[in-house]
Design an enzyme around this catalytic site. Structure first.
Site, PDB file in Angstrom:
ATOM      1  N   LYS A 195       6.470 -10.312  -4.774  1.00 50.87           N
ATOM      2  CA  LYS A 195       5.770 -10.620  -3.533  1.00 50.87           C
ATOM      3  C   LYS A 195       5.016  -9.241  -3.142  1.00 50.87           C
ATOM      4  O   LYS A 195       4.143  -9.367  -2.795  1.00 50.87           O
ATOM      5  CB  LYS A 195       6.851 -11.088  -2.393  1.00 50.87           C
ATOM      6  CG  LYS A 195       6.246 -11.048  -0.799  1.00 50.87           C
ATOM      7  CD  LYS A 195       7.460 -11.627  -0.020  1.00 50.87           C
ATOM      8  CE  LYS A 195       8.284 -10.445   0.419  1.00 50.87           C
ATOM      9  NZ  LYS A 195       7.869  -9.372   1.587  1.00 50.87           N
ATOM     10  N   ASN A 196       5.842  -8.149  -3.245  1.00 50.75           N
ATOM     11  CA  ASN A 196       5.663  -6.935  -2.833  1.00 50.75           C
ATOM     12  C   ASN A 196       4.518  -6.281  -3.580  1.00 50.75           C
ATOM     13  O   ASN A 196       4.210  -5.192  -3.255  1.00 50.75           O
ATOM     14  CB  ASN A 196       7.029  -5.801  -2.183  1.00 50.75           C
ATOM     15  CG  ASN A 196       7.532  -6.641  -1.216  1.00 50.75           C
ATOM     16  OD1 ASN A 196       7.164  -7.686  -0.349  1.00 50.75           O
ATOM     17  ND2 ASN A 196       8.457  -6.100  -0.947  1.00 50.75           N
ATOM     18  N   ARG A 205       3.523  -9.564   8.709  1.00 48.97           N
ATOM     19  CA  ARG A 205       3.140  -8.054   8.953  1.00 48.97           C
ATOM     20  C   ARG A 205       2.219  -7.215   7.965  1.00 48.97           C
ATOM     21  O   ARG A 205       1.536  -6.563   8.291  1.00 48.97           O
ATOM     22  CB  ARG A 205       4.295  -7.211   9.032  1.00 48.97           C
ATOM     23  CG  ARG A 205       5.717  -7.952   9.923  1.00 48.97           C
ATOM     24  CD  ARG A 205       6.809  -7.026   9.909  1.00 48.97           C
ATOM     25  NE  ARG A 205       6.457  -5.720   9.675  1.00 48.97           N
ATOM     26  CZ  ARG A 205       5.745  -4.731  10.750  1.00 48.97           C
ATOM     27  NH1 ARG A 205       5.757  -5.301  11.639  1.00 48.97           N
ATOM     28  NH2 ARG A 205       5.497  -3.620  10.253  1.00 48.97           N
ATOM     29  N   CYS A 224      10.071  -6.631  13.894  1.00 48.91           N
ATOM     30  CA  CYS A 224      10.386  -7.792  13.438  1.00 48.91           C
ATOM     31  C   CYS A 224      12.105  -7.789  13.452  1.00 48.91           C
ATOM     32  O   CYS A 224      12.537  -6.886  14.058  1.00 48.91           O
ATOM     33  CB  CYS A 224      10.166  -7.863  11.884  1.00 48.91           C
ATOM     34  SG  CYS A 224      10.927  -6.787  10.847  1.00 48.91           S
ATOM     35  N   ARG A 272       9.288  -1.272  13.333  1.00 50.16           N
ATOM     36  CA  ARG A 272       8.206  -1.344  12.100  1.00 50.16           C
ATOM     37  C   ARG A 272       7.012  -0.654  12.581  1.00 50.16           C
ATOM     38  O   ARG A 272       5.983  -1.421  12.756  1.00 50.16           O
ATOM     39  CB  ARG A 272       8.023  -2.562  11.690  1.00 50.16           C
ATOM     40  CG  ARG A 272       9.236  -3.388  11.197  1.00 50.16           C
ATOM     41  CD  ARG A 272       9.821  -3.098   9.941  1.00 50.16           C
ATOM     42  NE  ARG A 272       9.086  -3.039   8.871  1.00 50.16           N
ATOM     43  CZ  ARG A 272       9.094  -3.927   8.033  1.00 50.16           C
ATOM     44  NH1 ARG A 272       9.670  -5.216   8.357  1.00 50.16           N
ATOM     45  NH2 ARG A 272       8.254  -4.099   6.910  1.00 50.16           N
ATOM     46  N   ASP A 318       2.394   3.931  12.901  1.00 49.08           N
ATOM     47  CA  ASP A 318       1.831   5.530  13.329  1.00 49.08           C
ATOM     48  C   ASP A 318       1.211   5.891  12.076  1.00 49.08           C
ATOM     49  O   ASP A 318       0.303   6.706  11.953  1.00 49.08           O
ATOM     50  CB  ASP A 318       2.776   6.118  14.108  1.00 49.08           C
ATOM     51  CG  ASP A 318       4.056   6.519  13.371  1.00 49.08           C
ATOM     52  OD1 ASP A 318       4.557   5.461  12.835  1.00 49.08           O
ATOM     53  OD2 ASP A 318       4.508   7.518  13.584  1.00 49.08           O
ATOM     54  N   LEU A 319       2.104   5.895  10.960  1.00 47.51           N
ATOM     55  CA  LEU A 319       1.590   6.877   9.609  1.00 47.51           C
ATOM     56  C   LEU A 319       0.570   6.223   8.750  1.00 47.51           C
ATOM     57  O   LEU A 319      -0.171   6.618   8.301  1.00 47.51           O
ATOM     58  CB  LEU A 319       3.100   6.718   8.734  1.00 47.51           C
ATOM     59  CG  LEU A 319       4.171   7.693   9.430  1.00 47.51           C
ATOM     60  CD1 LEU A 319       5.297   7.748   8.406  1.00 47.51           C
ATOM     61  CD2 LEU A 319       3.611   9.014  10.013  1.00 47.51           C
ATOM     62  N   ASP A 366      15.878  -3.274   0.142  1.00 47.33           N
ATOM     63  CA  ASP A 366      15.568  -4.965   0.094  1.00 47.33           C
ATOM     64  C   ASP A 366      16.872  -5.732  -0.767  1.00 47.33           C
ATOM     65  O   ASP A 366      16.875  -6.746  -0.898  1.00 47.33           O
ATOM     66  CB  ASP A 366      14.353  -5.405  -0.544  1.00 47.33           C
ATOM     67  CG  ASP A 366      13.213  -4.864   0.335  1.00 47.33           C
ATOM     68  OD1 ASP A 366      12.213  -4.903  -0.215  1.00 47.33           O
ATOM     69  OD2 ASP A 366      13.420  -4.589   1.493  1.00 47.33           O
ATOM     70  N   ARG A 381      10.024 -17.236   2.313  1.00 40.93           N
ATOM     71  CA  ARG A 381       8.743 -16.362   2.313  1.00 40.93           C
ATOM     72  C   ARG A 381       8.669 -15.338   0.946  1.00 40.93           C
ATOM     73  O   ARG A 381       7.924 -14.867   0.713  1.00 40.93           O
ATOM     74  CB  ARG A 381       9.097 -15.417   3.500  1.00 40.93           C
ATOM     75  CG  ARG A 381       8.919 -15.913   4.756  1.00 40.93           C
ATOM     76  CD  ARG A 381       9.012 -15.095   6.151  1.00 40.93           C
ATOM     77  NE  ARG A 381       8.146 -13.862   5.653  1.00 40.93           N
ATOM     78  CZ  ARG A 381       8.520 -12.682   6.134  1.00 40.93           C
ATOM     79  NH1 ARG A 381       9.252 -12.408   6.950  1.00 40.93           N
ATOM     80  NH2 ARG A 381       7.276 -11.715   5.807  1.00 40.93           N
TER      81      ARG A 381
HETATM   82  C1  EPZ Z   1       7.660  -2.326   2.469  1.00 45.39           C
HETATM   83  O1  EPZ Z   1       7.579  -2.366   3.832  1.00 45.39           O
HETATM   84  C2  EPZ Z   1       8.224  -3.643   1.975  1.00 45.39           C
HETATM   85  N1  EPZ Z   1       7.358  -4.775   2.372  1.00 45.39           N
HETATM   86  C3  EPZ Z   1       9.506  -3.811   2.588  1.00 45.39           C
HETATM   87  O2  EPZ Z   1      10.109  -5.250   2.157  1.00 45.39           O
HETATM   88  C4  EPZ Z   1      10.410  -2.883   1.996  1.00 45.39           C
HETATM   89  O3  EPZ Z   1      11.819  -3.009   2.796  1.00 45.39           O
HETATM   90  C5  EPZ Z   1       9.829  -1.585   2.556  1.00 45.39           C
HETATM   91  O4  EPZ Z   1       8.496  -1.273   2.170  1.00 45.39           O
HETATM   92  C6  EPZ Z   1      10.823  -0.366   2.161  1.00 45.39           C
HETATM   93  O5  EPZ Z   1      10.775  -0.157   0.907  1.00 45.39           O
HETATM   94  C7  EPZ Z   1       6.416  -5.044   1.596  1.00 45.39           C
HETATM   95  O6  EPZ Z   1       6.007  -4.370   0.722  1.00 45.39           O
HETATM   96  C8  EPZ Z   1       5.240  -6.052   2.016  1.00 45.39           C
HETATM   97  P1  EPZ Z   1       7.893   1.176   4.964  1.00 45.39           P
HETATM   98  P2  EPZ Z   1       6.827  -1.242   4.679  1.00 45.39           P
HETATM   99  O7  EPZ Z   1       6.585   1.808   5.581  1.00 45.39           O
HETATM  100  O8  EPZ Z   1       5.755  -0.739   3.927  1.00 45.39           O
HETATM  101  C9  EPZ Z   1       9.151   3.622   8.814  1.00 45.39           C
HETATM  102  C10 EPZ Z   1      10.848  -7.293   2.183  1.00 45.39           C
HETATM  103  O9  EPZ Z   1      11.924  -7.968   2.317  1.00 45.39           O
HETATM  104  N2  EPZ Z   1       7.570   3.902   9.226  1.00 45.39           N
HETATM  105  O10 EPZ Z   1       8.135   2.056   3.723  1.00 45.39           O
HETATM  106  O11 EPZ Z   1       6.468  -1.893   6.054  1.00 45.39           O
HETATM  107  C11 EPZ Z   1       9.664   2.381   8.895  1.00 45.39           C
HETATM  108  O12 EPZ Z   1       9.923   1.941  10.202  1.00 45.39           O
HETATM  109  C12 EPZ Z   1      10.329  -6.119   3.016  1.00 45.39           C
HETATM  110  O13 EPZ Z   1      10.113  -7.644   1.463  1.00 45.39           O
HETATM  111  C13 EPZ Z   1       6.975   4.369  10.175  1.00 45.39           C
HETATM  112  O14 EPZ Z   1       7.801   5.172  11.001  1.00 45.39           O
HETATM  113  O15 EPZ Z   1       8.040  -0.184   4.783  1.00 45.39           O
HETATM  114  C14 EPZ Z   1      10.707   2.483   7.984  1.00 45.39           C
HETATM  115  O16 EPZ Z   1      11.941   3.049   9.010  1.00 45.39           O
HETATM  116  C15 EPZ Z   1      11.278  -5.844   4.140  1.00 45.39           C
HETATM  117  N3  EPZ Z   1       5.974   4.504  10.472  1.00 45.39           N
HETATM  118  C16 EPZ Z   1      10.428   3.398   7.152  1.00 45.39           C
HETATM  119  O17 EPZ Z   1       9.298   4.068   7.485  1.00 45.39           O
HETATM  120  C17 EPZ Z   1       5.113   3.875   9.868  1.00 45.39           C
HETATM  121  O18 EPZ Z   1       3.722   3.918  10.066  1.00 45.39           O
HETATM  122  C18 EPZ Z   1       9.904   2.878   5.688  1.00 45.39           C
HETATM  123  O19 EPZ Z   1       8.954   1.846   5.985  1.00 45.39           O
HETATM  124  C19 EPZ Z   1       5.371   3.351   8.712  1.00 45.39           C
HETATM  125  C20 EPZ Z   1       6.690   3.197   8.384  1.00 45.39           C
END
Ligand code: EPZ
Length: 429
Positions: free
Chosen positions: A22-23, A102, A126, A131, A134-135, A316, A408
């Site tokens: 999925k990811n 998302r 969520c 989530r 900002d980055l 995950d 999902r």
């Molecule tokens: C991806 O989410 C995956 N989703 C998530 O899988 C996975 O848990 C996550 O990466 C971490 O590996 C998809 O690929 C669709 P991040 P993502 O940006 O990209 C913080 C599942 O169950 N952050 O790596 O949204 C954030 O809050 C899902 O399949 C900021 O602060 O995750 C988190 O604490 C759940 N600012 C950390 O970084 C930002 O702008 C990592 O988030 C972005 C993220």
């Protein structure tokens, strides 16, 4: 609202085919927006999130066709999608669509890179955390996009197109890295991303983009260099096998006992989880068809694990590991370092008789010899499958409610488990 009924206490024996990830599928589908040619994706899993993204892309004017079954297709073979974004007629991604999936927020990158404008709803939080994005916005601003927030939407403009830049992420973000790579592919000049996510799905996206004519180097490492090009063309690309699905079923077999071949699983994407499962007492063998996981009679040993970005133990799989640890002989600790609220499954696992205490971002689990089935509630995608795993190991009946979460991210979960001897069925009300 569908529910899943499980009568536990049975081992899992047989073969489970692993679907496309999925990811990986989600960013690959979004990347189709970067070209007016057709992108053909193979091995796309049949999941609710994929269908939702098809609706979102359709709203932009993208045509998506699913190729029918062909002679010689394997059972459970993923679908082939032909995605054509020849003309993007609407650069708005509306709240009612984005809020339900998302990752669709990521369309902001190809829309502003190719169309020089976009209006995408903020995705909102969520169950597992706020989530923030900002980055992701910082990366686009570094590439020259002017972003503002208006009525819950991010409005992006780049009248002169994007230009290459240095993007240094203060923390590892998978979505941020996807967004930066997609936008930089069409920026003028060179982009260097530092502290990039090393997840295999990032490397899979870059491999596909390079087939489309992008010039990306270093994907899969923390430093990625992109030489922007004027345009991208069509390509054909297979979606990476799902390491989280494979890890989930490996943990399920370690929990129930038995012996299962995970066909199509890629061990090099699961080194950390496989190491943890060996430490917990499972037997794991790598073979030409994937991974074989077994536990025949040996007890489950407690482990201490902290989640981390790839190649560390994936967040995950955290909830699934907890379902194994509630059956361990002794006390274990699981620390969640990625998301601030990813212990929603704890109070549901406790309904099986598990003894789990939370101290900040660490869960301490006292294993018990016999779980008792119970009615439980799924709260998010990965938490819901941890309840299924516990139900498979528990004595008696378990009813998992709100299984739309499962749909999902896990393709044909009941079928795959039933084929290995599980007593599991879906009840549609
Ligand atoms: C991806 O989410 C995956 N989703 C998530 O899988 C996975 O848990 C996550 O990466 C971490 O590996 C998809 O690929 C669709 P991040 P993502 O940006 O990209 C913080 C599942 O169950 N952050 O790596 O949204 C954030 O809050 C899902 O399949 C900021 O602060 O995750 C988190 O604490 C759940 N600012 C950390 O970084 C930002 O702008 C990592 O988030 C972005 C993220």
């Amino acid at each position: 609202m569908d529910r899943i009924r499980i009568v536990g206490g049975k081992e899992l024996n047989g073969t489970i085919p692993i679907s496309g990830a999925k990811n990986a599928a989600l960013p690959l589908m979004i990347a189709a927006l970067l070209t007016e040619d057709t992108l053909v994706l193979d091995n796309v899993p049949r999941l609710a999130d994929v269908a939702q993204l098809q609706r979102i892309l359709g709203n932009h004017g993208v045509d998506i066709t699913s190729v029918g079954k062909r002679v010689g297709d394997r059972e459970y073979q993923g679908q082939t999608l032909r995605i054509s974004a020849s003309s993007i007629i609407d650069t708005t991604a509306p709240y009612e669509l984005v809020s339900r999936m998302r990752a669709s927020f990521w369309v902001l990158a190809p829309l502003v890179a190719r169309m020089r404008e976009a209006r995408v709803s903020l995705p909102g939080g969520c169950a597992i955390g706020t989530r923030p994005v900002d980055l992701l916005m910082m990366a686009l601003e570094r590439l020259g996009a002017q972003l503002s927030i208006d009525g819950g939407y991010v409005v992006a403009k780049a009248p002169n197109g994007l230009r290459g830049a240095a993007i240094d992420f203060p923390k590892v973000t998978v979505g941020g890295t996807h967004v930066a790579i997609m936008a930089a592919s069409l920026a003028k000049g060179t982009t260097v991303i530092s502290n990039a996510a090393c997840e295999p799905e990032v490397a899979d996206l870059a491999a596909c983009l390079n087939k489309m004519g992008a010039r990306i180097d270093g994907a899969g490492t923390a430093r990625i260099t992109i030489e922007g090009v004027d345009a991208l063309h069509g390509a054909q690309h297979p979606v990476l096998p799902d390491r989280i699905e494979a890890g989930t079923y490996a943990i399920a077999v370690a929990t129930t006992g038995g012996d299962v071949q995970l066909t199509g699983a890629r061990p090099e994407l699961l080194q950390s989880p496989l190491g943890v499962l060996r430490e917990a007492g499972a037997e794991i063998a790598v073979n030409a068809d994937g991974i074989r996981i077994a536990r025949n009679g040996a007890g489950i040993r407690p482990v201490t694990v902290s989640t981390a970005p790839f190649p560390g133990f994936p967040t995950d799989l955290q909830a699934q590991l907890m379902a194994l640890m509630i059956c361990a002989q002794g006390s274990s600790e699981i620390t969640e370092t990625i998301f601030e609220n990813r212990f929603m499954h704890v109070q549901e696992l406790a309904r099986f008789g598990a003894r789990i205490s939370l101290e900040g971002e660490t869960a301490r689990i006292e294993g018990i010899a016999r779980l008792r089935g119970a009615p439980v509630m799924a709260t998010d995608l990965r938490a819901s499958v941890s309840l299924v795993i516990a139900g498979l190991a528990a004595e008696g009946e378990t009813m998992v409610n709100r299984v739309y979460h499962l749909d999902r991210g896990f393709e044909r979960l009941e079928e795959k488990l039933k084929a290995c001897g599980a007593s599991i069925s879906r009840i549609s009300d």
